[in-house]
Design a protein around this motif. Sequence first.
Motif, short mmCIF file in Angstrom:
data_model
loop_
_atom_site.label_atom_id
_atom_site.label_comp_id
_atom_site.label_asym_id
_atom_site.label_seq_id
_atom_site.Cartn_x
_atom_site.Cartn_y
_atom_site.Cartn_z
N GLY A 12 16.53 7.86 0.15
CA GLY A 12 16.14 6.70 -0.63
C GLY A 12 14.63 6.62 -0.74
O GLY A 12 13.94 6.80 0.28
N VAL A 13 14.13 6.37 -1.93
CA VAL A 13 12.68 6.33 -2.19
C VAL A 13 12.34 5.00 -2.86
O VAL A 13 13.02 4.57 -3.78
N LEU A 14 11.27 4.39 -2.39
CA LEU A 14 10.74 3.18 -3.04
C LEU A 14 9.23 3.32 -3.21
O LEU A 14 8.52 3.68 -2.26
N LEU A 15 8.74 3.02 -4.42
CA LEU A 15 7.31 3.02 -4.67
C LEU A 15 6.67 1.78 -4.06
O LEU A 15 7.34 0.77 -3.85
N PRO A 16 5.38 1.81 -3.81
CA PRO A 16 4.69 0.62 -3.31
C PRO A 16 4.38 -0.36 -4.44
O PRO A 16 4.49 -0.03 -5.62
N GLY A 17 3.99 -1.56 -4.05
CA GLY A 17 3.50 -2.54 -5.01
C GLY A 17 4.55 -3.15 -5.91
O GLY A 17 4.22 -3.64 -7.00
N LEU A 18 5.82 -3.14 -5.48
CA LEU A 18 6.87 -3.75 -6.29
C LEU A 18 6.85 -5.26 -6.07
O LEU A 18 6.89 -5.74 -4.93
N SER B 159 15.23 9.43 9.23
CA SER B 159 13.79 9.64 9.34
C SER B 159 13.08 8.76 8.33
O SER B 159 13.63 8.40 7.28
N LEU B 160 11.85 8.39 8.66
CA LEU B 160 11.08 7.48 7.83
C LEU B 160 9.72 8.11 7.54
O LEU B 160 9.02 8.57 8.45
N GLN B 161 9.37 8.16 6.26
CA GLN B 161 8.06 8.67 5.83
C GLN B 161 7.43 7.67 4.87
O GLN B 161 8.12 6.88 4.23
N ARG B 162 6.11 7.75 4.78
CA ARG B 162 5.41 6.86 3.86
C ARG B 162 4.47 7.70 2.99
O ARG B 162 4.13 8.84 3.33
N PHE B 163 4.03 7.10 1.89
CA PHE B 163 3.10 7.78 0.99
C PHE B 163 2.32 6.74 0.21
O PHE B 163 2.73 5.59 0.06
N GLU B 164 1.17 7.16 -0.30
CA GLU B 164 0.38 6.32 -1.19
C GLU B 164 0.46 6.88 -2.60
O GLU B 164 0.92 8.02 -2.81
N ILE B 165 0.07 6.08 -3.57
CA ILE B 165 0.05 6.55 -4.95
C ILE B 165 -1.32 6.31 -5.58
O ILE B 165 -2.07 5.42 -5.15
N THR B 166 -1.63 7.11 -6.57
CA THR B 166 -2.76 6.87 -7.44
C THR B 166 -2.20 6.58 -8.83
O THR B 166 -1.51 7.43 -9.41
N LYS B 167 -2.46 5.38 -9.33
CA LYS B 167 -1.84 4.95 -10.58
C LYS B 167 -2.71 5.30 -11.78
O LYS B 167 -3.93 5.11 -11.77
N ARG C 160 0.81 -1.22 0.00
CA ARG C 160 0.00 0.00 0.00
C ARG C 160 0.84 1.27 0.00
O ARG C 160 0.49 2.24 -0.66
N TYR C 161 1.94 1.26 0.75
CA TYR C 161 2.71 2.49 0.95
C TYR C 161 4.10 2.41 0.35
O TYR C 161 4.80 1.40 0.47
N GLY C 162 4.51 3.50 -0.31
CA GLY C 162 5.91 3.70 -0.62
C GLY C 162 6.59 4.32 0.58
O GLY C 162 5.93 4.78 1.52
N ILE C 163 7.93 4.33 0.58
CA ILE C 163 8.65 4.91 1.72
C ILE C 163 9.76 5.84 1.25
O ILE C 163 10.28 5.72 0.14
#
Length: 459
Positions: free
Chosen positions: A417-423, A449-457, A405-408
Amino acid sequence: MPTLAAYFLPHPPLAVPEIGEGKETKLSLIREGYRKVAREIASLAPDTIIISSPHAESYSDFIQFSEGEVGIGSFGDFGHKEINFRFLYDRELTAAIAEIASADRFPAGSEGGEDMSLDHGTLVPLYFINQSYTSYKVVRLGLSGLSYMEHYKMGTIIKEAVERLGRKAVFIASGDLSHTLGQNGPFGYSGEGEEYDRLSVDALREGNFRAMLDMDPQFVRKANVCGHRCFCIGMGVLDSKDFDTTYYGYEKPYGIGYAMLSYKVKPEGERPSLLNAYLDEQRELARRRRENADPYAKLCYEAIKAYLLEDKVIPVPEGFPSSGKKRGSCFVTVKKCGNMNGCLGTIQPTKKNLGEEIIANAIEASTDDPRFLSLNESDLDYLTFEVDVVSRLEPCKFADLDPERYGIVVTNGPRRGVLLPGLSEITDPKAQLDIALKKAGIAREERYSLQRFEITKHV
């Protein structure tokens, strides 16, 4: 002169009597097959043996050819330094292959090689061939993380170089099948291993190369196969050629599948080019996907088309969705023939609206992703795009992660460093965090620090 034959050969060191010390008797079919192959190669008397090995120097995005004048090695890793090898590399043929690859903008060549040591995937086949024939030079190459069809394309480049120089050559795809065929094997047992060996042996015996190219890479990975991409190169060497197939047998006494086949080219025969048929299919698939794409993905294509053909950056078109006229960040993934050929983006807006962000990221992903060759106008018919619109970042803890669900985003000062969700290759939060930290160059024990995000594809 076309390549005379292609051989798909396993490389079990235990087949060598000095190494097997009696265990080689369980590989009777393979050893007898090698004797027949060696005699056939001697009868063909090739100038050059071209051999691909999964244990030669390999990179994720580049196919490496061994360079230098001489290849030297031994079975020292298996306790037998006295079994040694020395052969000349065919530098002229290697250079011709590199020249054609460069003209085709294909990522292959001999520059930048670091590990020139000869591996057992190279030495085992040559050990048996040398029993009957030694008057040859060698071209040696490894594999890459490129797609199966791109390895097939590598084979067609080799074929063209051989024909251009008029070489008498044979190709050897050195590779084993599944390594998960029993508890006595290196990776235990898996049903995927049994299934892979059954499907691949049937396809190779029938010359059904498309079935090999269409196999799901995840399935092949689970079967733990070392030779699949070598086989793809070998199939490409045979593209558009007619041939006689000989199947020497299949064995798996040590939990690893070994199959042996030869394809002797008929001088006058031809078959339809599998590469050309594949490209025609991919062109049509890409056209249909673009026709059915949503406005965000269509904007990517129009942006890169104008940039490549006219060297201009288009404005956001009238009528673009209202959500695209607000500020926003996104990642754009460009695919060529269905395979990723770039993915770049932003996690914070950098343009005055999302439409401009999409245009800029589409151009950058297509021309400036360092992992891939920049695209040009000849690629346009094969391109499709995906746009992942990024939600607002929110601070989180490890327990809050969900890689589906979440990228980080992990951050330590200027390192990020960034990673998209759903890989597909990331199935748990720990793996997601470890990869993001590695991308950022941040050690696990450091503060970050750690953050998360969602995407709309949008596709």
